[in-house]
Design an enzyme around this catalytic site. Structure first.
Site, PDB file in Angstrom:
ATOM      1  CE1 TYR A 198      34.082  -5.263  16.245  1.00 21.21           C
ATOM      2  CE2 TYR A 198      32.160  -6.671  16.057  1.00 21.21           C
ATOM      3  CZ  TYR A 198      32.742  -5.494  16.465  1.00 21.21           C
ATOM      4  OH  TYR A 198      31.968  -4.541  17.089  1.00 21.21           O
TER       5      TYR A 198
ATOM      6  N   PRO B  68      30.698  -1.601   9.192  1.00 28.43           N
ATOM      7  CG  PRO B  68      31.770  -3.609   9.627  1.00 28.43           C
ATOM      8  CD  PRO B  68      32.043  -2.195   9.267  1.00 28.43           C
TER       9      PRO B  68
ATOM     10  CE1 TYR C 111      30.360  -8.093  21.408  1.00 24.79           C
ATOM     11  CE2 TYR C 111      31.244  -6.703  19.671  1.00 24.79           C
ATOM     12  CZ  TYR C 111      30.205  -7.062  20.502  1.00 24.79           C
ATOM     13  OH  TYR C 111      29.009  -6.387  20.435  1.00 24.79           O
TER      14      TYR C 111
END
Ligand code: ADP
Ligand code: SF4
Length: 686
Positions: A170, A28, A175
């Site tokens: 993810y 990604p 994050y």
């Protein structure tokens, strides 16, 4: 024909219920396209699959409007309306037999939700890192955790409907899941905080939920960080080792993973990933800006990774796998690690690439990285003269040669390459010479192109060549008057002998000695690198910058911090928030941009780094000659390209050379660029 040594790279790899056709895996990566430019995105990803990448993934794909990274473009699977845009991409990838992956993403405190206006949901209520905006995230509660699980499940189901073969959880890059994992940020006292098992709980739950949601129709990958300096990262990995179908591994520090080539070379993640690989039975992919098939093979053979991950190398050369397969190694257009691609994502537009001018133009202009159509130029008018063999001239010569023109490429210097040749000699920039070398390799293969070094062209010389078309790629020179972003008129003393051009330092025509003041109103790599070069040669440097910090643009190319670390460690004196006022033979006066208070700096030399002036005298002379003799040629047959047209990035010059060459005298109508629009809302939902 393929070298059998590289056969291992073309072996299929089972990833849970799906099979990657080879080991080339586009991880990604952001594109600046996302949900805003779905056709641009799909065409670009499709080209990579066409070029032989066995797996092609999306950028980060938000599961819910509370993960909104605007103005950075990202993908979305918020509701069923989003399926159509994502299916454009999976169709384009499947058309070439590759697998399509989607990176489901939960933002956490790192996002500001500018567009959706929802509060970001973070582990703690912390200030937004986005531009010092006075916003804080909402502290996550149990209801939020339950919602996130539900959103992730729904998004995973939509991903399968959209045709994705690999669905990500993810769990890195700061994050939300990384916030949970980090003992510094995770001070919860419930079952989601405290012990490592607890801090991993949400990641584990999301992997389990995603496995259940995709129900064997897709594989589940987890993007995760491990770091040899952080033993707990391996303990965490070990707890989940065989849970997902694939591990996409990186390191904690994004500045390492995505470093400009000056700071880290090929394979920087491999050793970190290798230790984790020994703890799992599942395949491992990791990036490393790999462009050498020998290095790739050695990574596989040494058992460091199973799949060769790539973001930037797949941007610079979407056809790298096929070129390896066909034994065309010298055709590989290697990434130079400049991070100009990434910079454009951060300004919210499609990535552009220094090496690959077609990137982002596959759908909009119909450009293809490998196919240059012989666009029906008249056989009688096929002689082109290009003056200047910098990046613009070299690229134009390559493309015109492919189009069947007879090309004369005249270069004043003995060595071609223009600014790339000089800049690649600066500390750490040697990879930049790839811009020149790849094009020279291509030119050597085309007998239609003649390169004439050591040929300084005058207007009369150009006229004598009797070319049908003349492309002037004569570049630009750094000026010494100081005019730029900060100064609108020359500084007092700018015409003194001790004011020298940055070109004199780049081209080594100035003997380095004494005290220098660099007035850096360029805000990129050149100021810090020239300072470093001067300091290393025994000079002393004061670098003056009108901004509050050096290398502001480098924030976008992910090198601002590292450049400043180097600069501070070089011993140079750094004076920010100051502009150049005046100079005499042994001192310069600089003033504070706020208080206008003057400061005097003792110097021997001043190097203004403020703007470049296009070298367009030859163009003006030719226009004057042609207007008298052949006015029809003046307008259409003599053009400027690259820095001579409008100074900019090396990427801009390459793009300019490509565009001019592909469009020159084309009898095929050049269609207007298409305009992309989001596909998110179905009319019957309005
Ligand atoms: P760009 O980035 O636009 O390609 P560069 O400055 O890198 O521009 O390259 C310009 C090249 O043009 C340099 O190599 C320079 O030596 C060459 N050049 C400039 N003027 C002439 C000229 N009159 N004749 C031949 N070559 C020239
Ligand atoms: Fe590589 Fe630079 Fe192209 Fe990015 S812009 S892919 S770093 S060459």
């Amino acid at each position: 024909m393929r070298d059998p040594r590289y056969d291992v790279l073309f072996e299929p790899v089972a990833i849970g219920p799906v099979i990657a056709p080879n080991r080339f895996y586009q991880v990604p990566h952001c594109t600046g396209m996302g949900r805003q430019r779905p056709h641009t995105l799909a065409a670009m990803r499709g080209i990579k699959a066409e070029g032989g990448w066995g797996v092609v993934c999306t950028e980060y794909c938000s599961i819910h409007p509370s993960s909104d990274d605007s103005s950075f473009p990202f993908a979305t699977l918020w509701d069923n309306d989003d399926i159509r845009a994502n299916a454009l991409m999976t169709d384009a990838v499947h058309a070439h037999g590759a697998l399509a992956g989607v990176e489901l993403w939960v933002g956490g405190s790192s996002v500001a939700n500018h567009d959706t206006r929802l509060p970001a949901i973070g582990l703690q209520s912390t200030p937004s890192p986005d531009g010092f905006e006075p916003l804080q995230s909402k502290r996550i509660d149990r209801r939020d955790i339950d919602n996130i699980k539900c959103w992730h499940r729904d998004a995973a189901k939509r991903a399968v409907t959209a045709g994705f073969d690999i669905v990500y959880v993810y769990a890195t890059h700061e994050y939300l899941l990384a916030e949970f994992l980090d003992a510094k940020t995770n001070t919860r006292t419930d079952e989601y905080g405290g012990s490592l098992t607890n801090r991993l709980r949400l990641t584990r739950e999301l992997i389990e939920i995603t496995l259940e949601a995709v129900a064997g129709k897709a594989a589940v990958a987890t993007r995760f960080s491990v770091d040899l300096d952080d033993s707990e990262s391996y303990d965490a990995f070990a707890q989940l080792a065989d849970l997902p179908d694939l591990w996409d591994l990186t390191v904690n520090d994004y500045d390492v993973e995505m470093a400009a080539s000056r700071f880290h070379g090929e394979g920087v993640v491999a050793n970190h990933a290798a230790r984790a690989r020994s703890l799992t039975t599942k395949p491992v992919v990791c990036v490393g800006r790999y462009t050498s098939p020998d290095t790739m093979v050695s990574m596989i053979k040494k058992g460091k990774q199973d799949l060769i991950g790539a973001a930037r190398p797949s941007i610079a050369d979407p056809f790298m796998p096929n070129k390896i397969k066909e034994g065309r190694l010298d055709d590989i257009r290697e990434c130079i690690g400049c991070n100009v691609c990434y910079a454009h994502d951060s300004i919210g537009v499609s990535l552009r690439c220094t090496q690959n001018p077609t990137f982002g133009e596959e759908w909009r202009r119909g450009w293809h990285p490998e196919v240059i159509h012989q666009t029906g130029n008249s056989a009688k008018e096929n002689k082109a003269l290009i003056v200047g063999a910098g990046p613009a001239g070299l690229e134009a010569a390559r493309v015109l040669g492919e189009r069947g023109f007879e090309v004369m490429l005249a270069e004043a210097r003995k060595t071609p390459g223009g600014r790339v040749t000089f800049e690649s000699r600066l500390p750490g920039l040697s990879e930049w010479a790839r811009v020149r070398d790849w094009r020279l390799t291509q030119l050597r293969k085309n007998h239609k192109v003649g390169l004439f070094p050591d040929s300084m062209m005058t207007a009369d010389d150009v006229m004598d060549c009797k070319a049908d078309y003349v492309l002037l790629a004569t570049g630009a020179d750094w000026t010494t008057d100081g005019i730029g972003r900060s100064l609108q008129e020359p500084f007092a003393g700018h015409d003194n002998k001790n004011v020298i051009s940055a070109d004199a330092l780049l081209q080594d025509t100035h003997k380095i000695a004494g005290r220098y003041l660099i007035f850096d109103d360029d805000h990129y790599y050149l100021g810090p690198l020239l300072a470093k070069k001067l300091q290393a040669a025994g000079a002393t440097v004061t670098i003056v910058c009108p901004e509050g910090r050096i290398c502001s643009w480098g924030e976008r190319t992910n090198e601002q911090y590292a450049n400043n670390v180097e600069l501070y460690n070089s011993g140079a004196t750094i004076l920010t928030n100051h502009t150049l006022h005046s100079c005499d033979s042994n001192s310069a006066t600089v003033t504070c941009v706020y208080s206008e208070k003057p400061t005097t700096v003792e110097i021997d030399w001043i190097v203004p780094l403020t703007r470049r002036s296009p070298n367009d005298e030859l163009y003006t002379q030719l226009q004057n000659l042609l207007r008298q003799s052949r006015p029809e040629y003046a307008n259409n047959r003599v053009i400027t390209i690259g820095d001579c047209h409008a100074p900019g990035l090396i990427a801009t010059a390459v793009y300019s050379g490509y565009k001019a060459a592909i469009e020159l005298s084309s009898t095929n109508k050049i269609r207007a660029p298409l305009r992309d629009l989001p596909l998110a809302t179905w009319p019957d939902h309005q």
